[in-house]
Scaffold this motif. Structure first.
Motif, PDB file in Angstrom:
ATOM      1  N   THR A  76       0.846  -1.187   0.000  1.00 58.36           N
ATOM      2  CA  THR A  76       0.000   0.000   0.000  1.00 58.36           C
ATOM      3  C   THR A  76       0.883   1.239   0.000  1.00 58.36           C
ATOM      4  OG1 THR A  76      -0.155   0.035   2.405  1.00 58.36           O
ATOM      5  CG2 THR A  76      -1.902  -1.122   1.214  1.00 58.36           C
ATOM      6  N   GLN A  77       0.302   2.324  -0.473  1.00 53.65           N
ATOM      7  CA  GLN A  77       1.011   3.588  -0.568  1.00 53.65           C
ATOM      8  C   GLN A  77      -0.008   4.726  -0.477  1.00 53.65           C
ATOM      9  OE1 GLN A  77       3.044   3.983  -4.351  1.00 53.65           O
ATOM     10  NE2 GLN A  77       4.837   4.755  -3.297  1.00 53.65           N
ATOM     11  N   MET A  78       0.315   5.765   0.267  1.00 51.64           N
ATOM     12  CA  MET A  78      -0.581   6.920   0.383  1.00 51.64           C
ATOM     13  C   MET A  78      -0.255   7.929  -0.702  1.00 51.64           C
ATOM     14  SD  MET A  78      -0.482   7.318   4.510  1.00 51.64           S
ATOM     15  CE  MET A  78      -1.711   8.584   4.661  1.00 51.64           C
ATOM     16  N   ILE A  79      -1.313   8.545  -1.257  1.00 51.08           N
ATOM     17  CA  ILE A  79      -1.165   9.579  -2.282  1.00 51.08           C
ATOM     18  C   ILE A  79      -1.848  10.838  -1.762  1.00 51.08           C
ATOM     19  CG2 ILE A  79      -1.678  10.262  -4.649  1.00 51.08           C
ATOM     20  CD1 ILE A  79      -1.899   7.223  -5.281  1.00 51.08           C
ATOM     21  N   PHE A  80      -1.124  11.942  -1.701  1.00 51.87           N
ATOM     22  CA  PHE A  80      -1.650  13.209  -1.213  1.00 51.87           C
ATOM     23  C   PHE A  80      -1.977  14.088  -2.416  1.00 51.87           C
ATOM     24  CE2 PHE A  80       1.026  11.372   1.984  1.00 51.87           C
ATOM     25  CZ  PHE A  80       0.264  11.497   3.128  1.00 51.87           C
ATOM     26  N   ASP A  81      -3.271  14.337  -2.632  1.00 58.99           N
ATOM     27  CA  ASP A  81      -3.744  15.089  -3.790  1.00 58.99           C
ATOM     28  C   ASP A  81      -4.074  16.513  -3.361  1.00 58.99           C
ATOM     29  OD1 ASP A  81      -5.033  16.129  -6.024  1.00 58.99           O
ATOM     30  OD2 ASP A  81      -5.955  14.204  -6.529  1.00 58.99           O
ATOM     31  N   THR A  82      -3.243  17.464  -3.776  1.00 58.19           N
ATOM     32  CA  THR A  82      -3.452  18.858  -3.386  1.00 58.19           C
ATOM     33  C   THR A  82      -4.540  19.522  -4.220  1.00 58.19           C
ATOM     34  OG1 THR A  82      -1.662  19.554  -4.855  1.00 58.19           O
ATOM     35  CG2 THR A  82      -1.099  19.158  -2.554  1.00 58.19           C
ATOM     36  N   PHE A  83      -4.892  18.957  -5.356  1.00 63.80           N
ATOM     37  CA  PHE A  83      -5.916  19.548  -6.213  1.00 63.80           C
ATOM     38  C   PHE A  83      -7.313  19.394  -5.608  1.00 63.80           C
ATOM     39  CE2 PHE A  83      -8.971  19.232  -9.748  1.00 63.80           C
ATOM     40  CZ  PHE A  83      -8.857  20.513 -10.238  1.00 63.80           C
ATOM     41  N   ASP A  84      -7.677  18.164  -5.227  1.00 60.86           N
ATOM     42  CA  ASP A  84      -9.016  17.961  -4.662  1.00 60.86           C
ATOM     43  C   ASP A  84      -9.000  17.741  -3.147  1.00 60.86           C
ATOM     44  OD1 ASP A  84      -8.059  15.398  -4.580  1.00 60.86           O
ATOM     45  OD2 ASP A  84      -9.617  14.520  -5.824  1.00 60.86           O
ATOM     46  N   LYS A  85      -7.865  18.020  -2.484  1.00 60.38           N
ATOM     47  CA  LYS A  85      -7.724  17.969  -1.017  1.00 60.38           C
ATOM     48  C   LYS A  85      -8.094  16.606  -0.448  1.00 60.38           C
ATOM     49  CE  LYS A  85      -9.559  22.429  -1.006  1.00 60.38           C
ATOM     50  NZ  LYS A  85     -10.593  23.292  -0.527  1.00 60.38           N
TER      51      LYS A  85
END
Length: 137
Positions: free
Chosen positions: A98-107
């Protein structure tokens, strides 16, 4: 030549560097309720720190299944910026991770799961706001 070296040394000693910090604040989840749930991303150091406090109801429900659950906790993971995305280190084994993805576009904060080269992505947190600041050092 000595003057040039002196000028360069003075510029280096007086020049400051900035660290980029992103804070995902007031993050919510479909499965859990929190009093506090935020992710602090230090891009330059490559560290994510998550601080969270479960509500009493969520804490009791989780504690019923696992006595090791804490009401308040802080976790740290290594992060990198890759192809415009901010992602965490891989957790798991080569066949499943597993891996976390931080999306700054849609928070949002997403969880990427990979099992035998089949991948799926799900949203684990929707955040109210992202605070971006730079710390001068």
């Amino acid at each position: 030549m000595k003057k040039i070296l002196l000028i360069l040394l003075l510029q280096l000693s007086f020049s400051s560097s900035f660290a980029e910090i992103l804070v995902f604040k007031n993050c919510t989840s479909e499965n859990y309720e929190f009093e506090k749930n935020e992710y602090r991303l230090d891009i330059d150091q490559g560290l994510m720190t998550r601080e969270f406090i479960y509500t009493d109801e969520t804490y009791e429900r989780l504690r019923f299944d696992d006595i090791r659950v804490k009401k308040e906790n802080e976790t740290t993971r290594v992060i990198i910026r890759e192809n415009g995305l901010i992602i965490s280190e891989i957790s798991g084994y080569p066949a499943f991770y597993t891996q976390m993805i931080f999306d700054t576009f849609d928070k949002t904060i997403k969880l990427k799961s990979v099992l035998n080269n089949s991948e799926g992505i799900s949203i684990i947190s929707n955040c109210e706001k992202i605070i971006k600041y730079k710390i001068e050092s």
